[in-house]
Design a protein around this motif. Structure first.
Motif, PDB file in Angstrom:
ATOM      1  N   ALA A 150     -26.737  50.356 -39.055  1.00  8.03           N
ATOM      2  CA  ALA A 150     -26.514  50.713 -40.456  1.00  8.03           C
ATOM      3  C   ALA A 150     -27.100  49.651 -41.380  1.00  8.03           C
ATOM      4  CB  ALA A 150     -25.024  50.889 -40.733  1.00  8.03           C
ATOM      5  N   GLY A 151     -27.865  50.112 -42.360  1.00  6.70           N
ATOM      6  CA  GLY A 151     -28.433  49.220 -43.355  1.00  6.70           C
ATOM      7  C   GLY A 151     -29.736  48.566 -42.955  1.00  6.70           C
ATOM      8  N   ARG A 178     -30.128  54.288 -41.929  1.00  9.57           N
ATOM      9  CA  ARG A 178     -28.846  54.873 -42.308  1.00  9.57           C
ATOM     10  C   ARG A 178     -28.166  53.912 -43.260  1.00  9.57           C
ATOM     11  NH1 ARG A 178     -31.701  57.106 -38.007  1.00  9.57           N
ATOM     12  NH2 ARG A 178     -30.655  58.970 -37.225  1.00  9.57           N
ATOM     13  N   LEU A 179     -27.816  54.386 -44.451  1.00 12.23           N
ATOM     14  CA  LEU A 179     -27.163  53.555 -45.460  1.00 12.23           C
ATOM     15  C   LEU A 179     -25.779  54.101 -45.762  1.00 12.23           C
ATOM     16  CD1 LEU A 179     -29.800  52.789 -48.281  1.00 12.23           C
ATOM     17  CD2 LEU A 179     -28.757  51.159 -46.700  1.00 12.23           C
ATOM     18  N   ASP A 180     -24.776  53.248 -45.706  1.00 18.58           N
ATOM     19  CA  ASP A 180     -23.442  53.640 -46.144  1.00 18.58           C
ATOM     20  C   ASP A 180     -23.394  53.663 -47.665  1.00 18.58           C
ATOM     21  OD1 ASP A 180     -22.572  53.718 -43.499  1.00 18.58           O
ATOM     22  OD2 ASP A 180     -21.919  51.616 -43.531  1.00 18.58           O
ATOM     23  N   ALA A 181     -22.567  54.547 -48.212  1.00 20.49           N
ATOM     24  CA  ALA A 181     -22.444  54.646 -49.662  1.00 20.49           C
ATOM     25  C   ALA A 181     -22.121  53.285 -50.262  1.00 20.49           C
ATOM     26  CB  ALA A 181     -21.362  55.649 -50.024  1.00 20.49           C
ATOM     27  N   THR A 183     -24.160  50.694 -50.385  1.00 15.59           N
ATOM     28  CA  THR A 183     -24.972  49.612 -49.835  1.00 15.59           C
ATOM     29  C   THR A 183     -26.429  49.800 -50.240  1.00 15.59           C
ATOM     30  OG1 THR A 183     -25.367  50.736 -47.720  1.00 15.59           O
ATOM     31  CG2 THR A 183     -23.389  49.345 -47.903  1.00 15.59           C
ATOM     32  N   GLY A 202     -27.649  62.965 -47.661  1.00 15.55           N
ATOM     33  CA  GLY A 202     -27.009  62.139 -48.653  1.00 15.55           C
ATOM     34  C   GLY A 202     -27.814  62.012 -49.929  1.00 15.55           C
ATOM     35  N   GLU A 231     -24.300  58.120 -51.789  1.00 16.39           N
ATOM     36  CA  GLU A 231     -23.504  58.767 -50.751  1.00 16.39           C
ATOM     37  C   GLU A 231     -24.005  58.191 -49.421  1.00 16.39           C
ATOM     38  OE1 GLU A 231     -24.199  62.953 -50.878  1.00 16.39           O
ATOM     39  OE2 GLU A 231     -23.972  63.087 -53.057  1.00 16.39           O
ATOM     40  N   ASP A 232     -23.253  58.375 -48.347  1.00 16.29           N
ATOM     41  CA  ASP A 232     -23.798  58.032 -47.041  1.00 16.29           C
ATOM     42  C   ASP A 232     -25.131  58.758 -46.890  1.00 16.29           C
ATOM     43  OD1 ASP A 232     -21.502  56.594 -46.565  1.00 16.29           O
ATOM     44  OD2 ASP A 232     -20.654  58.026 -45.125  1.00 16.29           O
ATOM     45  N   THR A 234     -29.175  59.222 -44.890  1.00 21.25           N
ATOM     46  CA  THR A 234     -30.207  58.999 -43.878  1.00 21.25           C
ATOM     47  C   THR A 234     -31.541  59.197 -44.570  1.00 21.25           C
ATOM     48  OG1 THR A 234     -28.796  59.801 -42.089  1.00 21.25           O
ATOM     49  CG2 THR A 234     -31.160  59.742 -41.665  1.00 21.25           C
TER      50      THR A 234
END
Length: 254
Positions: A150-151, A178-181, A183, A202, A231-232, A234
């Protein structure tokens, strides 16, 4: 999408909404994203060697019968589910989140694609790259790829000689993330090259400009650009040499 760009040329950042160019063939549906159309006044639907990024859907129990491609590099990126491939060279391959496939059609390559009845519904990207030379030797690469973190951007393919696990025969690189909301990351870049971003899932902001689900952005300047997930998300990013020599005789990705 000629008037779709939401930012001006002086900023070096252009964004575009979801494509409205689609083909529906029952259990198989495709949406064509043309990176060249993000840039107003650009006279090519592709952008240098990147011809098109196709969002493809296959329902369970779908067979795309044996057919030929010529003079294009076709990359299958499957973030979930499976895509089953066979060809006249005797390959029987499964592309999934742990593997990437590059089919260098060259002078001609026959293949078929399938999902079985008990496979999940498939949504994937099929990426068409224009090679630098016509009628190259056909080849296929099917390799494991690193687990996503992630990130962090994964380098998935690039020109021959890069440290990516697979290669294409022109000046294009692919990264995914992949980014979490909430970040952020920096958009991949390379001196003298431009970057095309596509939001697979997202939503994000690029330097504060919103780029939503299945929307895209093109960066044509040398500045660093931040990407923040609202948002979360991809996302995939292509770094492209806009001045690379290209061919325009691909079966799909002309």
């Amino acid at each position: 999408m000629d008037d779709a760009s939401r930012t001006g040329a002086l900023s070096g950042l252009h964004t575009a909404p979801r494509t409205d160019i689609s083909q529906h063939q029952g259990q198989f549906r495709i949406h064509f994203n043309f990176p060249g159309r993000v840039l107003p006044g650009h006279d090519d639907h592709g952008y240098g060697p990147l011809a098109t990024v196709v969002e493809s859907f296959m329902d369970p129990g779908t067979l795309i019968r044996m057919h030929q491609h010529r003079n294009e590099e076709i990359i299958s990126w499957v973030p979930a589910g499976v895509m089953r491939h066979d060809d006249r060279h005797g390959n029987d391959l499964v592309t999934d989140p742990e593997h990437l496939m590059v089919m260098g059609a060259g002078s001609g390559f026959w293949h078929a694609e399938e999902t079985l009845a008990d496979d999940p519904p498939l949504r994937m990207l099929q990426i068409f790259v224009r090679p630098h030379t016509l009628d190259l030797e056909p080849n296929i690469q099917h390799e494991p790829i690193p687990d996503p973190v992630a990130g962090e951007w994964r380098h998935l393919f690039g020109p021959e000689g890069t440290d990516a696990p697979l290669y294409v025969r022109n000046d294009v690189e692919l990264h995914d993330c992949r980014l979490d909301a909430g970040t952020s990351t920096r958009l991949p870049s390379r001196p003298g090259w431009h970057t095309y971003l596509y939001v697979f899932d997202g939503a994000v902001e690029v330097d504060g400009e919103p780029v939503g689900y299945t929307e895209s952005a093109l960066v044509t300047d040398a500045r660093d650009h931040s990407v923040t997930a609202t948002e979360d998300a991809t996302i995939v990013a292509f770094t492209i040499n806009p001045d690379a020599p290209i061919t325009r005789q691909g079966t799909i990705g002309r």
